[in-house]
Design a protein around this motif. Structure first.
Motif, PDB file in Angstrom:
ATOM      1  N   MET A 260      23.484  43.634  41.520  1.00 58.57           N
ATOM      2  CA  MET A 260      23.793  42.475  40.701  1.00 58.57           C
ATOM      3  C   MET A 260      25.282  42.363  40.381  1.00 58.57           C
ATOM      4  O   MET A 260      25.776  41.290  40.149  1.00 58.57           O
ATOM      5  N   ARG A 261      25.973  43.505  40.342  1.00 62.75           N
ATOM      6  CA  ARG A 261      27.404  43.483  40.030  1.00 62.75           C
ATOM      7  C   ARG A 261      28.162  42.603  41.016  1.00 62.75           C
ATOM      8  O   ARG A 261      29.189  42.024  40.675  1.00 62.75           O
ATOM      9  N   GLU A 262      27.638  42.477  42.236  1.00 61.79           N
ATOM     10  CA  GLU A 262      28.314  41.678  43.262  1.00 61.79           C
ATOM     11  C   GLU A 262      28.530  40.237  42.815  1.00 61.79           C
ATOM     12  O   GLU A 262      29.456  39.575  43.280  1.00 61.79           O
ATOM     13  N   SER A 263      27.686  39.748  41.915  1.00 63.09           N
ATOM     14  CA  SER A 263      27.851  38.369  41.438  1.00 63.09           C
ATOM     15  C   SER A 263      29.157  38.195  40.651  1.00 63.09           C
ATOM     16  O   SER A 263      29.661  37.077  40.524  1.00 63.09           O
ATOM     17  N   LEU A 264      29.718  39.278  40.160  1.00 65.14           N
ATOM     18  CA  LEU A 264      30.982  39.207  39.419  1.00 65.14           C
ATOM     19  C   LEU A 264      32.200  39.069  40.339  1.00 65.14           C
ATOM     20  O   LEU A 264      33.286  38.705  39.883  1.00 65.14           O
ATOM     21  N   TYR A 265      32.030  39.356  41.618  1.00 65.16           N
ATOM     22  CA  TYR A 265      33.156  39.297  42.549  1.00 65.16           C
ATOM     23  C   TYR A 265      33.720  37.894  42.665  1.00 65.16           C
ATOM     24  O   TYR A 265      34.836  37.713  43.128  1.00 65.16           O
ATOM     25  N   ILE A 266      32.972  36.894  42.237  1.00 71.92           N
ATOM     26  CA  ILE A 266      33.450  35.510  42.261  1.00 71.92           C
ATOM     27  C   ILE A 266      34.659  35.327  41.332  1.00 71.92           C
ATOM     28  O   ILE A 266      35.439  34.387  41.490  1.00 71.92           O
ATOM     29  N   LEU A 267      34.837  36.252  40.385  1.00 65.45           N
ATOM     30  CA  LEU A 267      35.997  36.196  39.483  1.00 65.45           C
ATOM     31  C   LEU A 267      37.304  36.563  40.191  1.00 65.45           C
ATOM     32  O   LEU A 267      38.379  36.161  39.747  1.00 65.45           O
ATOM     33  N   LEU A 268      37.206  37.308  41.276  1.00 69.20           N
ATOM     34  CA  LEU A 268      38.410  37.867  41.885  1.00 69.20           C
ATOM     35  C   LEU A 268      39.297  36.860  42.637  1.00 69.20           C
ATOM     36  O   LEU A 268      40.522  36.935  42.500  1.00 69.20           O
ATOM     37  N   PRO A 269      38.745  35.941  43.432  1.00 73.50           N
ATOM     38  CA  PRO A 269      39.661  35.015  44.141  1.00 73.50           C
ATOM     39  C   PRO A 269      40.611  34.234  43.228  1.00 73.50           C
ATOM     40  O   PRO A 269      41.822  34.196  43.504  1.00 73.50           O
ATOM     41  N   PRO A 270      40.131  33.621  42.124  1.00 75.59           N
ATOM     42  CA  PRO A 270      41.113  32.929  41.270  1.00 75.59           C
ATOM     43  C   PRO A 270      42.139  33.884  40.667  1.00 75.59           C
ATOM     44  O   PRO A 270      43.320  33.533  40.536  1.00 75.59           O
ATOM     45  N   LEU A 271      41.710  35.087  40.322  1.00 77.24           N
ATOM     46  CA  LEU A 271      42.640  36.094  39.787  1.00 77.24           C
ATOM     47  C   LEU A 271      43.725  36.389  40.804  1.00 77.24           C
ATOM     48  O   LEU A 271      44.922  36.367  40.484  1.00 77.24           O
ATOM     49  N   PHE A 272      43.333  36.636  42.050  1.00 75.67           N
ATOM     50  CA  PHE A 272      44.306  36.988  43.082  1.00 75.67           C
ATOM     51  C   PHE A 272      45.206  35.816  43.460  1.00 75.67           C
ATOM     52  O   PHE A 272      46.391  36.005  43.728  1.00 75.67           O
ATOM     53  N   ILE A 273      44.660  34.620  43.480  1.00 76.84           N
ATOM     54  CA  ILE A 273      45.472  33.438  43.836  1.00 76.84           C
ATOM     55  C   ILE A 273      46.550  33.202  42.778  1.00 76.84           C
ATOM     56  O   ILE A 273      47.729  33.028  43.102  1.00 76.84           O
ATOM     57  N   ILE A 274      46.146  33.229  41.512  1.00 74.96           N
ATOM     58  CA  ILE A 274      47.118  32.980  40.435  1.00 74.96           C
ATOM     59  C   ILE A 274      48.123  34.131  40.339  1.00 74.96           C
ATOM     60  O   ILE A 274      49.330  33.904  40.216  1.00 74.96           O
ATOM     61  N   ALA A 275      47.628  35.361  40.408  1.00 74.85           N
ATOM     62  CA  ALA A 275      48.532  36.515  40.324  1.00 74.85           C
ATOM     63  C   ALA A 275      49.505  36.521  41.497  1.00 74.85           C
ATOM     64  O   ALA A 275      50.706  36.772  41.314  1.00 74.85           O
ATOM     65  N   GLY A 276      49.008  36.251  42.690  1.00 71.50           N
ATOM     66  CA  GLY A 276      49.880  36.233  43.865  1.00 71.50           C
ATOM     67  C   GLY A 276      50.933  35.145  43.767  1.00 71.50           C
ATOM     68  O   GLY A 276      52.111  35.376  44.073  1.00 71.50           O
ATOM     69  N   TYR A 277      50.526  33.978  43.334  1.00 70.01           N
ATOM     70  CA  TYR A 277      51.471  32.863  43.197  1.00 70.01           C
ATOM     71  C   TYR A 277      52.564  33.187  42.177  1.00 70.01           C
ATOM     72  O   TYR A 277      53.751  33.033  42.460  1.00 70.01           O
TER      73      TYR A 277
END
Length: 166
Positions: free
Chosen positions: A1-18
């Motif tokens: 079930m923890r895998e459902s939390l991985y959806i949080l990571l793309p916006p985090l990485f996009i904003i942090a990378g930018y």
């Protein structure tokens, strides 16, 4: 079930990378906000076991990078970004995220050295370090370009998740 939390990571990485590429900083509101979301989501998905895994992820992810941050090798945003990743992926996946982050960081460092025309100088400095010779002090206030390590954290985390899910 923890895998459902991985959806949080793309916006985090996009904003942090930018922001890291644009202003060379990863904002506190981003890393701390996602850390709280990661812990809260872990509790919502897995209860007290999720809380334990998430907090261990924060401690391990942030704890491993903290000495490098204190030594000035990494920025504070990188340390907090890895803690936020740890809160989301939890323990033990955070260990794999750290492993693949180091590998990604090495590849990015080589590419960055090639891109900036510093590869031979970097290899010569590394060889001298291996032989035990001290590095010469830099001239004045000249600051050498640094690698945006948040990119390596993002790449390493995605790599670890891909390997874990396959």
């Amino acid at each position: 079930m923890r895998e459902s939390l991985y959806i949080l990571l793309p916006p985090l990485f996009i904003i942090a990378g930018y922001t890291e590429m644009k202003v060379r900083k990863i904002p506190n509101w981003l890393t701390l906000g996602f850390l709280i979301c990661g812990v809260g989501g872990s509790v919502a998905v897995n209860g007290m076991e999720g809380l334990k895994d998430s907090l261990l992820g924060v401690l391990i992810g942030g704890g491993v990078l903290l000495p490098f941050c204190l030594a000035g090798a990494l920025g504070g945003g990188d340390f907090k970004l890895m803690a936020a990743v740890g809160s989301t992926v939890g323990y033990p996946l955070v260990l794999w995220c750290l492993y693949y982050t180091v590998l990604s960081g090495g590849v990015l460092a080589i590419l960055y050295a090639i891109w900036t025309g510093q590869l031979l100088k970097t290899l010569a400095t590394f060889a001298k370090m291996l032989m035990g010779k001290k590095r010469k002090e830099s001239a004045g206030l000249k600051k050498e370009p640094t690698l945006p390590y948040g990119i390596a954290i993002a790449a390493g985390t995605i790599w670890a998740i891909a390997v874990n899910l396959s």
